[in-house]
Motif scaffolding. Structure first.
Motif, PDB file in Angstrom:
ATOM      1  N   ARG A 175      30.446  62.269  65.346  1.00 36.93           N
ATOM      2  CA  ARG A 175      31.240  61.404  64.480  1.00 36.93           C
ATOM      3  C   ARG A 175      32.531  62.112  64.031  1.00 36.93           C
ATOM      4  O   ARG A 175      33.582  61.492  63.941  1.00 36.93           O
ATOM      5  CB  ARG A 175      30.404  61.017  63.254  1.00 36.93           C
ATOM      6  N   MET A 176      32.436  63.406  63.753  1.00 36.43           N
ATOM      7  CA  MET A 176      33.570  64.132  63.178  1.00 36.43           C
ATOM      8  C   MET A 176      34.343  64.963  64.209  1.00 36.43           C
ATOM      9  O   MET A 176      35.237  65.718  63.847  1.00 36.43           O
ATOM     10  CB  MET A 176      33.080  65.044  62.046  1.00 36.43           C
ATOM     11  N   SER A 177      34.004  64.843  65.473  1.00 36.95           N
ATOM     12  CA  SER A 177      34.638  65.652  66.523  1.00 36.95           C
ATOM     13  C   SER A 177      36.159  65.594  66.417  1.00 36.95           C
ATOM     14  O   SER A 177      36.733  64.524  66.178  1.00 36.95           O
ATOM     15  CB  SER A 177      34.196  65.138  67.889  1.00 36.95           C
ATOM     16  N   PRO A 178      36.806  66.747  66.574  1.00 40.14           N
ATOM     17  CA  PRO A 178      36.314  68.080  66.952  1.00 40.14           C
ATOM     18  C   PRO A 178      36.076  69.001  65.764  1.00 40.14           C
ATOM     19  O   PRO A 178      36.051  70.219  65.919  1.00 40.14           O
ATOM     20  CB  PRO A 178      37.469  68.609  67.802  1.00 40.14           C
ATOM     21  N   GLN A 179      35.885  68.469  64.574  1.00 38.54           N
ATOM     22  CA  GLN A 179      35.895  69.282  63.364  1.00 38.54           C
ATOM     23  C   GLN A 179      34.595  70.038  63.091  1.00 38.54           C
ATOM     24  O   GLN A 179      34.555  70.890  62.205  1.00 38.54           O
ATOM     25  CB  GLN A 179      36.209  68.399  62.148  1.00 38.54           C
ATOM     26  N   GLU A 194      36.174  78.881  75.560  1.00 35.27           N
ATOM     27  CA  GLU A 194      36.188  77.526  75.003  1.00 35.27           C
ATOM     28  C   GLU A 194      35.997  77.568  73.488  1.00 35.27           C
ATOM     29  O   GLU A 194      36.644  76.820  72.745  1.00 35.27           O
ATOM     30  CB  GLU A 194      35.085  76.686  75.638  1.00 35.27           C
ATOM     31  N   ILE A 195      35.114  78.443  73.019  1.00 38.65           N
ATOM     32  CA  ILE A 195      34.886  78.561  71.576  1.00 38.65           C
ATOM     33  C   ILE A 195      36.129  79.099  70.885  1.00 38.65           C
ATOM     34  O   ILE A 195      36.516  78.634  69.802  1.00 38.65           O
ATOM     35  CB  ILE A 195      33.664  79.468  71.298  1.00 38.65           C
ATOM     36  N   ASP A 196      36.799  80.052  71.518  1.00 43.73           N
ATOM     37  CA  ASP A 196      38.021  80.602  70.948  1.00 43.73           C
ATOM     38  C   ASP A 196      39.093  79.519  70.824  1.00 43.73           C
ATOM     39  O   ASP A 196      39.837  79.494  69.836  1.00 43.73           O
ATOM     40  CB  ASP A 196      38.526  81.736  71.847  1.00 43.73           C
ATOM     41  N   GLU A 197      39.142  78.607  71.795  1.00 40.11           N
ATOM     42  CA  GLU A 197      40.110  77.511  71.749  1.00 40.11           C
ATOM     43  C   GLU A 197      39.709  76.447  70.733  1.00 40.11           C
ATOM     44  O   GLU A 197      40.563  75.856  70.061  1.00 40.11           O
ATOM     45  CB  GLU A 197      40.217  76.881  73.144  1.00 40.11           C
ATOM     46  N   LEU A 198      38.414  76.221  70.610  1.00 36.86           N
ATOM     47  CA  LEU A 198      37.919  75.177  69.709  1.00 36.86           C
ATOM     48  C   LEU A 198      37.988  75.592  68.244  1.00 36.86           C
ATOM     49  O   LEU A 198      38.229  74.763  67.363  1.00 36.86           O
ATOM     50  CB  LEU A 198      36.463  74.837  70.083  1.00 36.86           C
TER      51      LEU A 198
END
Length: 275
Positions: free
Chosen positions: A61-65, A17-21
């Motif tokens: 607030r800034m998801s997914p950044q 999931e982290i690799d995708e995010l």
């Protein structure tokens, strides 16, 4: 279609999931806290909870950044060690923890990192750590702040006590807003709230702005807190914390827009005169 992560908290995600995010989340926030006394009516984890809450609010607030690392729950609290239960790290240890955690993020591809400390006692170690990291990670933007200093103008306009800064009406209001379970309202006690309440060393330290003369909190206040937490309200806490989130989001938006840092070119060689 906007990518929506399951959570912004790195510790709650799997590595795939982290690799995708990662390509969608250019900013990593590193929250720092403390485990230290906060007077008669507030929990020792208050600084940790405030930093974590602000980091979470910014990330939502800034998801997914934005992603958020686990919060470091112990900081530099030597000046509170006279009170039972306070835990402390040395300045060198905290500095190294920050350096190694940020370096880990860098190895996984993050180039914009924001260190958020909920405890002012961490400031000197964080400042040195960030200076080291800027020199070592020359392609990375690294910034840091506290929580309350981001809204110092609102604090000045809304505080009542001339002497404040620890478990006062300002910090207690923030705690009431982010996690009411931090506060035992019936046990809140007015601390040293004016210069006359301080001992001679405390008065000297607080009456000469710009001069650093650190004092242990057992010398500043018999209760361990400054100001008057009985004046705290969740409404004031909301005003302050929401403004902190707004301002940090504004900064991070600008940070995302910057190109990666590049090492400065070496200075041009000095031409030696020949006779």
């Amino acid at each position: 279609m906007t990518y929506l992560p399951r959570t912004h908290r790195l510790a709650d995600l799997t590595w795939p999931e982290i690799d995708e995010l990662r390509p969608h989340a250019p900013v990593a926030i590193v929250p720092l806290g403390a485990t230290e006394q906060h007077g008669h009516g507030m929990a020792q984890r208050t600084d940790t909870a405030r930093a974590e809450a602000v980091a979470d609010m910014v990330a939502r607030r800034m998801s997914p950044q934005v992603v958020v690392t686990p919060t470091i729950p112990v900081g530099m609290s030597e000046h509170h060690m006279a009170f039972p239960g306070t835990l402390t790290l040395s300045p060198v240890t905290l500095q190294q923890v920050v350096v190694e955690l940020v370096t880990s993020l860098h190895r996984h591809g993050w180039r914009r990192i924001f260190v958020l400390t909920g405890h002012g006692g961490n400031n000197s170690a964080v400042d040195v750590a960030v200076s080291r990291l800027r020199a070592e990670l020359t392609d990375t933007h690294i910034a840091w702040s506290g929580v309350t200093p981001v809204v110092s103008d609102l604090v000045k306009a809304n505080a009542d006590s001339p002497v404040r800064g620890h478990s006062c009406e300002i910090e207690t209001s923030q705690a009431l807003y982010v996690d009411p379970e931090l506060v035992l309202p019936e046990r809140l006690t007015r601390g040293s709230a004016t210069l006359d309440d301080l001992n001679p060393a405390g008065r000297l330290a607080r009456s000469h702005p710009g001069i650093n003369f650190p004092q242990g909190y057992d010398a500043l206040s018999p209760t361990g807190n400054l100001g008057n937490p009985r004046l705290a309200t969740a409404e004031l806490g909301a005003l302050l914390v929401d403004a902190v989130v707004d301002r940090i989001c504004g900064f991070l938006t600008g940070l995302i827009g910057l190109p990666d840092r590049r090492p400065a070119p070496p200075p041009a060689p000095i031409a030696l005169e020949t006779s």
